[in-house]
Structure formats: structure tokens, C-alpha cells
Design a protein around this motif. Structure first.
Motif, PDB file in Angstrom:
ATOM      1  N   ARG A 114       0.813  -1.220   0.000  1.00 48.54           N
ATOM      2  CA  ARG A 114       0.000   0.000   0.000  1.00 48.54           C
ATOM      3  C   ARG A 114       0.844   1.265   0.000  1.00 48.54           C
ATOM      4  O   ARG A 114       0.436   2.289  -0.525  1.00 48.54           O
ATOM      5  N   VAL A 115       2.029   1.209   0.644  1.00 52.05           N
ATOM      6  CA  VAL A 115       2.829   2.430   0.757  1.00 52.05           C
ATOM      7  C   VAL A 115       3.928   2.491  -0.289  1.00 52.05           C
ATOM      8  O   VAL A 115       4.753   3.379  -0.273  1.00 52.05           O
ATOM      9  N   SER A 116       3.945   1.520  -1.187  1.00 49.57           N
ATOM     10  CA  SER A 116       5.025   1.479  -2.173  1.00 49.57           C
ATOM     11  C   SER A 116       4.855   2.574  -3.225  1.00 49.57           C
ATOM     12  O   SER A 116       3.745   3.022  -3.520  1.00 49.57           O
ATOM     13  N   GLN A 117       5.961   2.950  -3.796  1.00 45.03           N
ATOM     14  CA  GLN A 117       5.967   3.975  -4.832  1.00 45.03           C
ATOM     15  C   GLN A 117       6.897   3.541  -5.955  1.00 45.03           C
ATOM     16  O   GLN A 117       7.885   2.846  -5.727  1.00 45.03           O
ATOM     17  N   ASP A 118       6.600   3.974  -7.177  1.00 43.92           N
ATOM     18  CA  ASP A 118       7.455   3.624  -8.301  1.00 43.92           C
ATOM     19  C   ASP A 118       8.870   4.130  -8.071  1.00 43.92           C
ATOM     20  O   ASP A 118       9.088   5.209  -7.515  1.00 43.92           O
ATOM     21  N   GLY A 119       9.810   3.333  -8.538  1.00 50.21           N
ATOM     22  CA  GLY A 119      11.203   3.728  -8.453  1.00 50.21           C
ATOM     23  C   GLY A 119      11.851   3.429  -7.122  1.00 50.21           C
ATOM     24  O   GLY A 119      13.050   3.671  -6.960  1.00 50.21           O
ATOM     25  N   ARG A 120      11.104   2.943  -6.179  1.00 50.75           N
ATOM     26  CA  ARG A 120      11.683   2.642  -4.870  1.00 50.75           C
ATOM     27  C   ARG A 120      12.059   1.174  -4.813  1.00 50.75           C
ATOM     28  O   ARG A 120      11.294   0.300  -5.215  1.00 50.75           O
ATOM     29  N   ALA A 121      13.222   0.911  -4.286  1.00 51.36           N
ATOM     30  CA  ALA A 121      13.688  -0.470  -4.164  1.00 51.36           C
ATOM     31  C   ALA A 121      12.984  -1.147  -3.009  1.00 51.36           C
ATOM     32  O   ALA A 121      12.590  -0.521  -2.020  1.00 51.36           O
ATOM     33  N   LEU A 122      12.813  -2.454  -3.147  1.00 50.53           N
ATOM     34  CA  LEU A 122      12.268  -3.268  -2.074  1.00 50.53           C
ATOM     35  C   LEU A 122      13.399  -4.092  -1.474  1.00 50.53           C
ATOM     36  O   LEU A 122      14.090  -4.822  -2.192  1.00 50.53           O
ATOM     37  N   ARG A 123      13.562  -3.962  -0.185  1.00 49.03           N
ATOM     38  CA  ARG A 123      14.661  -4.662   0.485  1.00 49.03           C
ATOM     39  C   ARG A 123      14.177  -5.996   1.022  1.00 49.03           C
ATOM     40  O   ARG A 123      13.105  -6.077   1.636  1.00 49.03           O
ATOM     41  N   ASP A 124      14.985  -7.032   0.803  1.00 49.25           N
ATOM     42  CA  ASP A 124      14.714  -8.347   1.376  1.00 49.25           C
ATOM     43  C   ASP A 124      15.306  -8.366   2.784  1.00 49.25           C
ATOM     44  O   ASP A 124      16.532  -8.321   2.956  1.00 49.25           O
ATOM     45  N   LEU A 125      14.431  -8.407   3.783  1.00 48.02           N
ATOM     46  CA  LEU A 125      14.894  -8.352   5.166  1.00 48.02           C
ATOM     47  C   LEU A 125      15.657  -9.604   5.574  1.00 48.02           C
ATOM     48  O   LEU A 125      16.373  -9.577   6.587  1.00 48.02           O
ATOM     49  N   LEU A 126      15.521 -10.685   4.829  1.00 48.86           N
ATOM     50  CA  LEU A 126      16.220 -11.918   5.188  1.00 48.86           C
ATOM     51  C   LEU A 126      17.685 -11.887   4.769  1.00 48.86           C
ATOM     52  O   LEU A 126      18.538 -12.499   5.410  1.00 48.86           O
ATOM     53  N   THR A 127      17.968 -11.174   3.692  1.00 47.46           N
ATOM     54  CA  THR A 127      19.353 -11.079   3.210  1.00 47.46           C
ATOM     55  C   THR A 127      19.916  -9.673   3.317  1.00 47.46           C
ATOM     56  O   THR A 127      21.102  -9.457   3.083  1.00 47.46           O
ATOM     57  N   ASN A 128      19.028  -8.708   3.656  1.00 43.94           N
ATOM     58  CA  ASN A 128      19.407  -7.302   3.759  1.00 43.94           C
ATOM     59  C   ASN A 128      19.955  -6.775   2.430  1.00 43.94           C
ATOM     60  O   ASN A 128      20.922  -6.023   2.383  1.00 43.94           O
ATOM     61  N   THR A 129      19.321  -7.218   1.333  1.00 41.89           N
ATOM     62  CA  THR A 129      19.720  -6.773   0.007  1.00 41.89           C
ATOM     63  C   THR A 129      18.488  -6.265  -0.746  1.00 41.89           C
ATOM     64  O   THR A 129      17.350  -6.610  -0.413  1.00 41.89           O
ATOM     65  N   ASN A 130      18.718  -5.466  -1.775  1.00 44.04           N
ATOM     66  CA  ASN A 130      17.633  -5.006  -2.632  1.00 44.04           C
ATOM     67  C   ASN A 130      17.321  -6.105  -3.642  1.00 44.04           C
ATOM     68  O   ASN A 130      18.078  -6.329  -4.591  1.00 44.04           O
ATOM     69  N   SER A 131      16.197  -6.799  -3.424  1.00 42.82           N
ATOM     70  CA  SER A 131      15.878  -7.966  -4.230  1.00 42.82           C
ATOM     71  C   SER A 131      14.718  -7.742  -5.182  1.00 42.82           C
ATOM     72  O   SER A 131      14.393  -8.640  -5.967  1.00 42.82           O
ATOM     73  N   ALA A 132      14.060  -6.601  -5.113  1.00 44.40           N
ATOM     74  CA  ALA A 132      12.918  -6.328  -5.981  1.00 44.40           C
ATOM     75  C   ALA A 132      12.774  -4.817  -6.112  1.00 44.40           C
ATOM     76  O   ALA A 132      13.416  -4.048  -5.405  1.00 44.40           O
ATOM     77  N   SER A 133      11.905  -4.421  -7.024  1.00 46.42           N
ATOM     78  CA  SER A 133      11.690  -2.996  -7.229  1.00 46.42           C
ATOM     79  C   SER A 133      10.266  -2.758  -7.706  1.00 46.42           C
ATOM     80  O   SER A 133       9.558  -3.692  -8.097  1.00 46.42           O
ATOM     81  N   MET A 134       9.838  -1.498  -7.653  1.00 51.82           N
ATOM     82  CA  MET A 134       8.528  -1.103  -8.137  1.00 51.82           C
ATOM     83  C   MET A 134       8.676  -0.410  -9.483  1.00 51.82           C
ATOM     84  O   MET A 134       9.433   0.554  -9.617  1.00 51.82           O
TER      85      MET A 134
END
Length: 705
Positions: A665-685
Motif C-alpha cells: 500500500r505504501v510502495s511507490q514507483d522507483g523505490r527499491a524493495l529490500r529483502d529483510l532476510l538477506t538485507n539486500t535489494n531484491s525487488a523494485s517497483m
């Protein structure tokens, strides 16, 4: 210890202590449960009086963020604490102003006659807390012969030093002290809203059951940790391993039965009011409970009181002797106390042992178990509960015992009154019920049995299948079948099932999938000892109770099966030893995993740390997100503005694709999604859709940066 109330002022109430005044009326006939008023020093709450239902008072120190009240009434958390760890109300209960409470109390007195007060100042130097208590007990109208309060006409000589509040003069002194305290409170204006005839503001009862904040760790006591070199797990061994359990993220331990029994698993008791001396004595058990509480942890006992072993005095003294005082304690099928209902089973040592059904409908038996459960909760009858248990697991809870039609209506007729009675002594207890039928969702027990939580058996069945559609269906059905304020225990293995690591043939990717489902789904996680390091085991199919030893092997503390602390009590006793799953240097031990950041143990610790630090994972709503990727199961967890996305791949192939728009719901285009299990950017909007790529049997926990 409860002592006579004395004046409280700035000198006697430390800054970090709580003043708690409550009327525990506990009368079901008037539909009124506990009424609690929480009174903090004026400098802490701006002079407000807060009326709320029962709040479990935790040990509290100046450097501690834990409070027992709803956090919205208090200042922001101290630096270094992400959020208040509050103890919400166990279940919705009626909340009243003091005027309404006293009016109800008058009605109760008129309806039921005199009820003795329990009034005093409780102070625990070890915990740094002090509180003023008033408890008012009322008999249960359904059992007029059976007092609700342990202070009413009970023979408490069987317990240690009962309270001395039976004295009329002592009671009057305490009432006078309470009246003095109330006068002081009114004088300083704390009770002005009530005095003016207005009901003070009350926090709304939380619909979320408080145990969603708990993480259960199930210990098979005989196999967990040996402290004295006899290769048998014991209470002291558990106590020595509490730092390990807390570092893992466990908050509550659930012990398999600890009562004396001719069976190694202790499920059929020779006595209900003692402990197996192979584990220690009662003093060592009480010390374990006290140590757990000093660490802010909870302890639960597994109870199976529906049966006894043939060595139990009830059976031994009544068989063939209808004149025995225990004559109606055992369910007999033949004349003259013959043909007891039950069976004979073979132990792993090759001995036949009889098991008989207890007559749970006999009044004397009901009375005994009322006393027994209260004794486990409050062994000294003094109220702090620091050496008592915090709840129970009821083994194979059923309405018609063994389906024989001889002991029926047990859920509402036996269990609910028993558990209700225990809650009059400590309303903070929690009760876990194991369904006798593993195909059910346990909603009948939750609705009629006064229990708090049941086992999510259908969900567990789906998880071990690793079938994406079956898991999604079970998640939805489990949510739909769980009443508001009740809970489900999320698990993938226990002492009665094959080990999950063996079910998935030791595949570390699938073991991590199982871990994520256990800990990150909505519900209360249960971790079976050794699950977090990937211990293996499968049940045998012989005739003895040794069939389950392979899934109850000694916990692997070191690289060696026989290393320090190992409880290999089953050595050289049968195929469960010669064909054992645990082997030296098999990379499945705390010693071998604790320094490896890629180990399964490290993964469990990471998952549990995330659960404890994020309300969306601990208490948040859960929603299955529709996707056109048939191998993916995607769930949104949300609590207010905080949200995360759990993505799991149930296929042996890499999956790359897009998830629907507005998945966060709070996501915005161009913002990276961080994988909390690996602490890496694993997806994006991108263009309102989440772009993901996930490994075979992979799991990601995504959140907006």
C-alpha cells in the motif's frame, strides 16, 4: 508474600514501580470478569486514572522497556527501544468504572452472600515492582458446594503455608488500609472522574490474543539437556540453556509431561502432584520457573489427566475394592471395580503397562483437579506466581473421551469450568489445547472450552506437503475458523510427528521454507527442540512406545552425539539407538552451526529477530495476494503503516515476474524493495507493479526502503 497494606507515597513507590489496584470479582453468573484499575504516579500519566481489564504485571527495571499497560497512555519509549512490548488483554472482558464495579459487587454480595477480600501490598525486591491488590472472590453459581476462591473453606494443608487472611481482624485491618489508600487517591484528584459520576476512559480490548507475541519452544524434557552426567535431561539442564533459548528468540517454553510415570515420555501418571525425580525435585522445578520469570520468559506444562498408569494409587487401591475412597476415581466397566476402561501398552524396555481412564465426572475428581491446576500456578498461595507456571497444554482434549460414550460433554462440562476456576487465581494464564482429531481446526474447543489457542493441524499438513495451493487454502480456512481473540499454534513438527528435516530429505532450501512459514505466518509459532538446527527423525512402526524415540533423540549441543550435556538416555536399548539419526560430525549441532552465518540456526535467529522487532510480522493482518505465478505464494502482513511482503517459491525453478499493482500500500514507483532476510535489494517497483526474481524453493521478505 502478601503483607498488610501500608501507606504508599513517593518514598514507598519507586519511579519504576506500578501501583495496581484491582477487584478480581470473577463471577460468571453476572457475566463479569476481572476489573482492573491501573494507577501510575501522577508524573507518569498526567494524573489520569486508567480503568482496564486484567494486565499481567511484568518485572520492570529502569532500563527495561516492558510495561503492562496499553502504551498509548504513557510517554514515548526510551531511547534504544523500538517499541513498547505491552501485554494486551487475553480476551475481551467487561470494563467498569469503580462506581459500577462497586455496584456490581453489592449485587454479588446480595446474590451470593459474603465473599472474603484478599487485600495487601505485594513487594518483590528482585523484580523491582510494588503493587496494591484487592481481590474479591465469588462462588460459582453452577457449583454452590465448590468455592471459587482458594481462601474459602479449602483444606490447604497439602500446600505450603497458605495465606493467613482467614483472620477476621486481619481482613478488617486490610480493608481499613485500603479505605485509607482510596481516600488519599481521591484527595490528590486521581479518582475525580469516578467521584463526579463519570466513567473514566478505558483502553479498548485488543482483538489480538496476546500470545501472538509469544514464541513457544517445545522441550521433550528427557532428551533436551543433561546437567549431571547421567544422560537424562533435567530441570537444571534446561535452566543452564536459557541463554541459548533467549538468543534464539524463544519467549516461552512448553515442557512435555514431568510427572512420575512408568513410561519414558511421562504421559500416563503414577502421581499428578509430583515430578519425575530423574529430572530433579519440586524445588528445582520451582527454581527453573522463577529463573524463567526473572528473564521475562514464560513456562507451560503439558497435562494429560484423563488417564493414569496402573501404579497410580487411585487405580492400585480401588481395583476390586469398591469400598475404597478412590472407588469412583477410575472408570470401571465391570461389577466390583473390575474391567477398568483403558488398555495395556508395551514400553521400549519390553514391559507391559496398563492405562486406565479417569472418571472426570466424579465430583471428588473435579475438586482434586481444580486444586491441582491452581497448585501448579500458585504453589505458595501468595499471589506473585513467580514459582508457578504461566499456562497449560491439554493433551488430546476431546468432548467424548476416546469416543466410548461414557464420559461426554467434557469440553463445556469439565474443561471450561476447570480452566475458569484457575483463571480466578491468575487471570493471566494461557491454555493450549491439542485437538484429538488432527483434521479439525479446533474451533469447537476455542468456542466452548475456555482455551486460548489450538494446534493448526490442517495447516501443518499442508505445509509439509509443500503444495502451494493446499497451503493457501489452509491459511484461509484457519483464519476463518479462528474466533476473534483466540489463536492458532503454527508448527511443522512436534514430539508426535516426523521431523521436518527428514520429511524434506534434508534439503536446506525446503527447511528454510518451513521455518519462514512457521515464524512469519499470522499465529503463534511453536519450535520443537532441535528443529532450529535441522535435527532429523522418523517414527518407527513397531508395537512399543519406542516407536517415537527417533523423533525424540538427544538434542545436539556438540558435534558429538555423546558430547557434554547430551541426554542419550536410550543408548543401547534397541533399533532407535543402533539406527539413530544423529551422528558425530554430521554438521547438525549448535556447536557446528552457531558460528556459521549461512546455517539453519542463523536463519531461525534472523526470522525470530525480525518477528520480535516488527509488529506487522507479530500482530499484523494477513492477506493472500493473488498472482498469476502458480509457483508463488505471496502474503501481505500489515500493522498500520508498517507492512511487508512474504514471497515463497514452491517450485524447483527460478521464478522471475511481476506481482499485481498496489501489492504494497505504501510502495511507490522507483523505490527499491529490500529483502529483510538477506538485507539486500531484491525487488523494485515499476509502473505500479513489483518486479521480483526468486530462487528455487526460495523465500523473500520484502519491505519498502
Amino acid at each position: 508474600m502478601i503483607t498488610p497494606a501500608r501507606p504508599m507515597n513517593e518514598a514507598t513507590m519507586p519511579t519504576t514501580s506500578f501501583g495496581v489496584l484491582f477487584l478480581d470479582i470473577g463471577m460468571r453468573a453476572l457475566s463479569l470478569r476481572s476489573v482492573t484499575a491501573v494507577l501510575e504516579a501522577p508524573r507518569r500519566n498526567g494524573g489520569r486514572l486508567i480503568w482496564m481489564d486484567w494486565a499481567y504485571v511484568l518485572p520492570h527495571r529502569p532500563d527495561d522497556c516492558r510495561v503492562a499497560m496499553n502504551s498509548k497512555f504513557f510517554p514515548p519509549p526510551t531511547p534504544g527501544c523500538e517499541e513498547w512490548a505491552v501485554e494486551p488483554i487475553p480476551q475481551p472482558r467487561q470494563t467498569l468504572s469503580i462506581g459500577a464495579a462497586l455496584a456490581q459487587g453489592s449485587a454479588a454480595r446480595a446474590a451470593f452472600g459474603q465473599f472474603p477480600p484478599l487485600v495487601g501490598l505485594e513487594f518483590s525486591p528482585e523484580s523491582g515492582r510494588s503493587l496494591v491488590q484487592q481481590r474479591v472472590f465469588v462462588p460459582d453459581a453452577r457449583y454452590p458446594h465448590h468455592p471459587r476462591s482458594p481462601m474459602q473453606g479449602r483444606d490447604m494443608q497439602q500446600y505450603r503455608q497458605a495465606s493467613s487472611l482467614g483472620s477476621v481482624s486481619a481482613a478488617l485491618c486490610k480493608l481499613a488500609a485500603l479505605a485509607w489508600l482510596m481516600a488519599v487517591l481521591i484527595a490528590v484528584g486521581w479518582l475525580l472522574p469516578a467521584a463526579a459520576g463519570h466513567t473514566a476512559d478505558a483502553p479498548a480490548a485488543s482483538p489480538a490474543w496476546r500470545a501472538e507475541k509469544e514464541v513457544f519452544y517445545l522441550i521433550f524434557v528427557r532428551s533436551f539437556a543433561d546437567s549431571n552426567g547421567d544422560h537424562i535431561g533435567d530441570f537444571k539442564g534446561i535452566e543452564q540453556k536459557l541463554p541459548y533459548l533467549q538468543a534464539l528468540g524463544a519467549t516461552s517454553i512448553l515442557l512435555t509431561p514431568i510427572v512420575p510415570s512408568p513410561m519414558y515420555h511421562n504421559y500416563f501418571a503414577s502421581r499428578f502432584d509430583d515430578v519425575d525425580r530423574a529430572y530433579g525435585d519440586l524445588a528445582s522445578f520451582r527454581h527453573l520457573a522463577k529463573t524463567l520469570h526473572s528473564r521475562g520468559m514464560r513456562i507451560y506444562l503439558d497435562e494429560e489427566i484423563q488417564y493414569t498408569a496402573e501404579t497410580h494409587p487411585w487405580w492400585a487401591e480401588s481395583a476390586g475394592h469398591p469400598e475404597s475412597k478412590y472407588s469412583d476415581y477410575i472408570l470401571y466397566g465391570g461389577p466390583g471395580n473390575t474391567s477398568p476402561e483403558g488398555w495395556a501398552g508395551e514400553t521400549y524396555a519390553g514391559k507391559s503397562e496398563g492405562v486406565a481412564m479417569v472418571n472426570l465426572q466424579a465430583p471428588a475428581v473435579r475438586h482434586y483437579f481444580d486444586d491441582l491446576f491452581v497448585w501448579w500456578v500458585d504453589p505458595h498461595r501468595d499471589g506473585p506466581f513467580d514459582e508457578g507456571v504461566d499456562g497449560f497444554r491439554i493433551d488430546h482434549m476431546m468432548d467424548d473421551l476416546d469416543g466410548k460414550g461414557k464420559l461426554t460433554n467434557l469440553v463445556a462440562g469439565f474443561w471450561a469450568p476447570l480452566l475458569s476456576h484457575v483463571r480466578t487465581v491468575n487471570p493471566g494464564i494461557s491454555v493450549v489445547a491439542e485437538q484429538a482429531d488432527w483434521k479439525t481446526f479446533g474451533d469447537d474447543l476455542l468456542n466452548r472450552g475456555d482455551v486460548d489457542i489450538v494446534y493448526a493441524f490442517p495447516l501443518r499438513t499442508a505445509i509439509v506437503s509443500l503444495d502451494r495451493d493446499a497451503i493457501a487454502k489452509a491459511i484461509k480456512s484457519t483464519q476463518d475458523k479462528t474466533p476473534a481473540g483466540k489463536g492458532q499454534l503454527i508448527f511443522i513438527e512436534n514430539h508426535d510427528t516426523d521431523r521436518f528435516a527428514s520429511v524434506v530429505d534434508g534439503d536446506p532450501r525446503k527447511e528454510r521454507l518451513g521455518a519462514a512459514l512457521t515464524i512469519l505466518l499470522k499465529g503463534t509459532p511453536l519450535i520443537y527442540y532441535g528443529q532450529e538446527i535441522g535435527m532429523k527423525g522418523k517414527q518407527l512402526h513397531g508395537r512399543s512406545d519406542g516407536n517415537d524415540i527417533p523423533v525424540r533423540e538427544a538434542f545436539r549441543w556438540t558435534h558429538s552425539v555423546d558430547g557434554p550435556g547430551s541426554a542419550t538416555w536410550y543408548r543401547d536399548t534397541g533399533p532407535w539407538w543402533t539406527d539413530r539419526f544423529g551422528r558425530d560430525d554430521d554438521k547438525i549441532s549448535v556447536e557446528e552451526e552457531q558460528r556459521d552465518p549461512a546455517s539453519l540456526l542463523a536463519f531461525y535467529r534472523r526470522l525470530l529477530a525480525l518477528r520480535h522487532s516488527r509488529k506487522d510480522l507479530r500482530e499484523g493482518d494477513q492477506e493472500i495476494v493473488a498472482t498469476d505465478q502458480p509457483a508463488l505464494l505471496v502474503l501481505r502482513r500489515a500493522y498500520g503503516p508498517r507492512e511487508s511482503l512474504l514471497v515463497m517459491n514452491f517450485s524447483p525453478s527460478q521464478v522471475t515476474g511481476r506481482l499485481p499493482g498496489n501489492v504494497l500500500r505504501v510502495s511507490q514507483d522507483g523505490r527499491a524493495l529490500r529483502d529483510l532476510l538477506t538485507n539486500t535489494n531484491s525487488a523494485s517497483m515499476e509502473n505500479g507493479r513489483v518486479q521480483i526474481s526468486i530462487a528455487p524453493f526460495g523465500v523473500q521478505l520484502l519491505t519498502v526502503q
